[in-house]
Design an enzyme around this catalytic site. Sequence first.
Site, PDB file in Angstrom:
ATOM      1  N   ARG A  52       0.943  -1.257  -0.334  1.00 43.30           N
ATOM      2  CA  ARG A  52       0.422  -0.021  -0.136  1.00 43.30           C
ATOM      3  C   ARG A  52       1.422   1.375   0.474  1.00 43.30           C
ATOM      4  O   ARG A  52       0.636   2.511  -0.805  1.00 43.30           O
ATOM      5  CB  ARG A  52      -0.992  -0.255   1.010  1.00 43.30           C
ATOM      6  CG  ARG A  52      -1.094   1.379   1.478  1.00 43.30           C
ATOM      7  CD  ARG A  52      -2.658   1.410   2.435  1.00 43.30           C
ATOM      8  NE  ARG A  52      -2.922   0.160   3.523  1.00 43.30           N
ATOM      9  CZ  ARG A  52      -2.023   0.295   4.035  1.00 43.30           C
ATOM     10  NH1 ARG A  52      -0.918   2.138   4.962  1.00 43.30           N
ATOM     11  NH2 ARG A  52      -2.055  -0.275   5.682  1.00 43.30           N
ATOM     12  N   LYS A 201      -9.165   6.975 -18.943  1.00 41.95           N
ATOM     13  CA  LYS A 201      -9.218   7.863 -19.855  1.00 41.95           C
ATOM     14  C   LYS A 201      -8.614   7.390 -20.941  1.00 41.95           C
ATOM     15  O   LYS A 201      -8.060   6.790 -21.309  1.00 41.95           O
ATOM     16  CB  LYS A 201      -9.847   9.363 -20.243  1.00 41.95           C
ATOM     17  CG  LYS A 201     -11.624   9.062 -18.407  1.00 41.95           C
ATOM     18  CD  LYS A 201     -13.075   8.704 -18.700  1.00 41.95           C
ATOM     19  CE  LYS A 201     -13.365   8.609 -17.673  1.00 41.95           C
ATOM     20  NZ  LYS A 201     -13.539  10.048 -16.941  1.00 41.95           N
TER      21      LYS A 201
HETATM   22  C1  LIG Z   1     -13.894  10.426 -15.608  1.00 45.94           C
HETATM   23  C2  LIG Z   1     -13.285  11.108 -14.973  1.00 45.94           C
HETATM   24  C3  LIG Z   1     -13.524  11.592 -13.156  1.00 45.94           C
HETATM   25  C4  LIG Z   1     -13.671  10.185 -12.892  1.00 45.94           C
HETATM   26  O1  LIG Z   1     -12.367   9.232 -12.449  1.00 45.94           O
HETATM   27  P1  LIG Z   1     -13.210   7.828 -12.228  1.00 45.94           P
HETATM   28  O2  LIG Z   1     -12.145   7.468 -13.418  1.00 45.94           O
HETATM   29  O3  LIG Z   1     -14.157   7.281 -13.627  1.00 45.94           O
HETATM   30  O4  LIG Z   1     -12.636   7.787 -10.915  1.00 45.94           O
HETATM   31  C5  LIG Z   1     -12.759  12.458 -13.000  1.00 45.94           C
HETATM   32  N1  LIG Z   1     -12.556  13.838 -13.870  1.00 45.94           N
HETATM   33  C6  LIG Z   1     -13.031  13.547 -15.303  1.00 45.94           C
HETATM   34  C7  LIG Z   1     -12.814  14.807 -16.139  1.00 45.94           C
HETATM   35  C8  LIG Z   1     -13.608  12.416 -15.798  1.00 45.94           C
HETATM   36  O5  LIG Z   1     -13.540  12.663 -16.952  1.00 45.94           O
END
Ligand SMILES: *Cc1c(COP(=O)(O)O)cnc(C)c1O
Length: 388
Positions: A52, A201
């Site tokens: 961790r 993303k």
């Molecule tokens: C998807 C997203 C998040 C959150 O991320 P997760 O990996 O789904 O927890 C935060 N900010 C933006 C702009 C996003 O597109």
Amino acid sequence: MTAKKDAGFATKAVHAGQRPDPTTGAIMTPVYLTSTYVQEGPGVHKGFDYARTVHPTRLALEANIAALEGGAHGLCFASGMAATSTVIEMLDAGDHVVSCNDLYGGTYRVFTKVFARHGMSFSFVDATDMKAIEKAMTSKTKILWIETPSNPMLRITDIKKASALAHKKKVKVVVDNTFASPALQQPLALGADIVVHSTTKYLGGHSDVVGGAVVTNDREIFDKLKFLQNAVGAVPGPLDCFLVLRGTKTLPLRLVKHCENAMAVARHLSKHKEIARVHYPGLADHPGHAIAKAQMCGFGGMISFELKGDLERAKRMIAMTRVFSLAESLGGVESLIGHPPTMTHGSIPRQERLKSGLVDGLIRLSVGIEDAQDLIDDLDQAIARSAV
Ligand SMILES: *Cc1c(COP(=O)(O)O)cnc(C)c1O
């Protein structure tokens, strides 16, 4: 082998943070599936004591993402929300945050439904308007939280101006750089103190992993966040780190294609008679075009547009595409389509939504790396068939 500090972006993407495994020479960073490390004597170890706290696959990813953002320190988390939450954990009850009003839905939710209960307060303003940001700041304000381009309206905040304004008031600036990725925008160089990512993303890029990251140049902030990463424990697993590390290698290449395709799709949609408005910072008539041109080196793969007709038509249209998949999320190689008013932003009351420009016919695209003509043809057929 490993990337020098002054290496170009693509070289860093492939090499930063990574070196061949010292025991075998394996060129790829191993997925170290271990929770602990053998010690020679109590407290005598190779810098690794518990997974961790510190983990070799995660360390490689942290160094890689830090290098891409031009930052000295990187930390990875189990999700973008875990990264965001850990940043806010630095605050105390009574502290205040100013943020933009078309924030990622999950960020809005954790601010207002979780951290507000712990005594922190949040103001949401049009962050393209420096006067509105300034007006919202109080003596309790500790953080200015920006998303640019924003979601789903693709509004552009001038990071340099906003940072200068915040720093005059001793407020730290956080930029959620998920929509642009470091291939297109590097907020630390523009004055931000902290960059946050959902690596789910563009950094991961293949819709096969959930993760988050934070990068900073500020040693004091890093020490606090490193402490919280270990204390709170929202860390990613080794395989997840490996997948994101594989994704970042092709980040610059993918973003070139995402940008090219999005520009072609946006241009096409902006001439379409069934479409009232297209929101894409690459279009010359976008209100943030000049700022985007100055602070980004590409306009990104995200587009939103207003389909003429009612809510039902918009819902029909997004279910009729054949190349675009109807799904939440963004930033993967495949194109996705969604309807923010009923999907990602469905929890916001309609009147509130309309105020921030989220009209019933608003459709959001994450433009992938397929052939642009196939994407354009697909949207055209869905738009045509959705009219009754
Ligand atoms: C998807 C997203 C998040 C959150 O991320 P997760 O990996 O789904 O927890 C935060 N900010 C933006 C702009 C996003 O597109």
